[in-house]
Enzyme design. Structure first.
Site, PDB file in Angstrom:
ATOM      1  CB  SER A  15      46.899  50.978  37.033  1.00  8.54           C
ATOM      2  OG  SER A  15      46.669  49.735  36.387  1.00  8.54           O
ATOM      3  CG  LEU A  17      39.404  47.238  40.171  1.00  5.47           C
ATOM      4  CD1 LEU A  17      38.667  45.922  39.939  1.00  5.47           C
ATOM      5  CD2 LEU A  17      38.472  48.268  40.781  1.00  5.47           C
ATOM      6  CB  SER A 170      34.010  40.126  35.818  1.00  3.21           C
ATOM      7  OG  SER A 170      33.133  40.908  35.031  1.00  3.21           O
ATOM      8  CE1 TYR A 183      37.494  40.299  32.142  1.00  2.00           C
ATOM      9  CE2 TYR A 183      35.114  40.600  32.090  1.00  2.00           C
ATOM     10  CZ  TYR A 183      36.342  40.853  32.668  1.00  2.00           C
ATOM     11  OH  TYR A 183      36.419  41.655  33.778  1.00  2.00           O
ATOM     12  CB  THR A 218      39.398  50.121  35.448  1.00  4.34           C
ATOM     13  OG1 THR A 218      38.705  49.831  34.220  1.00  4.34           O
ATOM     14  CG2 THR A 218      38.665  49.466  36.621  1.00  4.34           C
TER      15      THR A 218
END
Length: 277
Positions: A15, A17, A170, A183, A218
């Protein structure tokens, strides 16, 4: 490096990217190994790609595409598992020369250090680190070992290569927001290890590059109300919208084909710089 005739292993390949990248590389003539959780739509997506390939192999202009015999395979795996990732690498090697790895698997579980329910549980922080950082490194090390054992291939502009590993960081690695300590830490570490690994693997003729996406369409983003998605897109200077997975996939394909891209983290973000929250 020419994509056609190679084998690409893509984590998070069912799914978002990862799926867009798998489709892009498959369309360019690579066999793809989709690595994702058993609960994902990996089997269905692999079947979709294979059906597309069968329809287009005899299409006008397909040329010698038949000879490539490229196909898509789904291998269920948790990227933090040594045995499961090794099985995925073995499946890739069985298809041909493994020359492309794209690490897209990851989670973005939010959590403040001092939240409404108290201190952030260490287990929550560690889970993000384990999947995003340790999982990425696990795939890198096992795939690199397989790549290093292949014969070098020539490039269009000359010079041998064995393969390229593309990681996903990111913009949070640089502009982490409130609620993103885990993250941002995980993605910052993916960025930080890009250069030392690229320097080490250079002797094996393997390149290592990282993409740092901004705000993209996404499955995670699809869970937000449309109004919220539009608001986020408007924060991007230009183009003022969410990024499309196909744009990530196009950059991944260019990295494979451009032998001078190595040891770098490339921001793919429309010039956005995230605010504190």
């Amino acid at each position: 490096m020419d994509i056609k005739g190679t084998v690409a292993l893509i984590t998070g390949g069912a799914s978002g990217l990862g799926a867009a990248t798998a489709r892009r590389l498959f369309d360019a003539g690579a066999s793809v190994v989709l690595v994702d959780l058993p609960t994902s739509a990996g089997d269905a997506f692999a079947a979709e790609l294979n059906a597309w390939g069968e329809v287009h192999v005899d299409a006008p202009g397909a040329g010698d595409r038949k000879e490539a015999a490229h196909k898509a395979v789904f291998v269920p795996a948790d990227v933090t598992s040594e045995d499961e990732v090794q099985a995925a690498v073995d499946a890739a090697v069985a298809l041909g020369p493994l020359r492309i790895v794209v690490n897209c698997a990851g989670i973005a579980t939010p959590g403040k250090v001092l939240g409404r329910e108290g201190v952030l549980p260490l287990e929550s922080f560690n889970r993000v680190i384990q999947i995003n950082l340790v999982g990425t490194f696990n795939v890198i090390r096992l795939a690199a070992a397989a790549m290093a054992a292949t014969e070098p291939a020539g490039t269009e502009l000359g010079g041998p290569e064995r393969g390229v590993i593309i990681n996903t960081a990111s913009v949070a690695a640089f502009d982490g927001q409130i609620g993103q300590p885990a993250y941002a830490a995980s993605k910052g570490a993916v960025h930080a290890m890009t250069l030392p690994i690229a320097r080490e693997l250079a002797r094996s003729l393997i390149r290592v590059v990282t993409i740092a996406p901004g705000i993209f369409e996404t499955p995670m983003m699809a869970g937000l109300p449309q109004e919220a998605q539009d608001s986020l897109g408007q924060q991007v200077p230009h183009p003022s919208r969410l990024g499309k997975p196909a744009e990530y996939a196009n950059l991944a394909a260019h990295i494979v084909e451009n032998a001078m891209l190595n040891g770098e983290t490339i921001r793919l973000d429309g010039a956005i710089r995230m605010g504190p929250k």
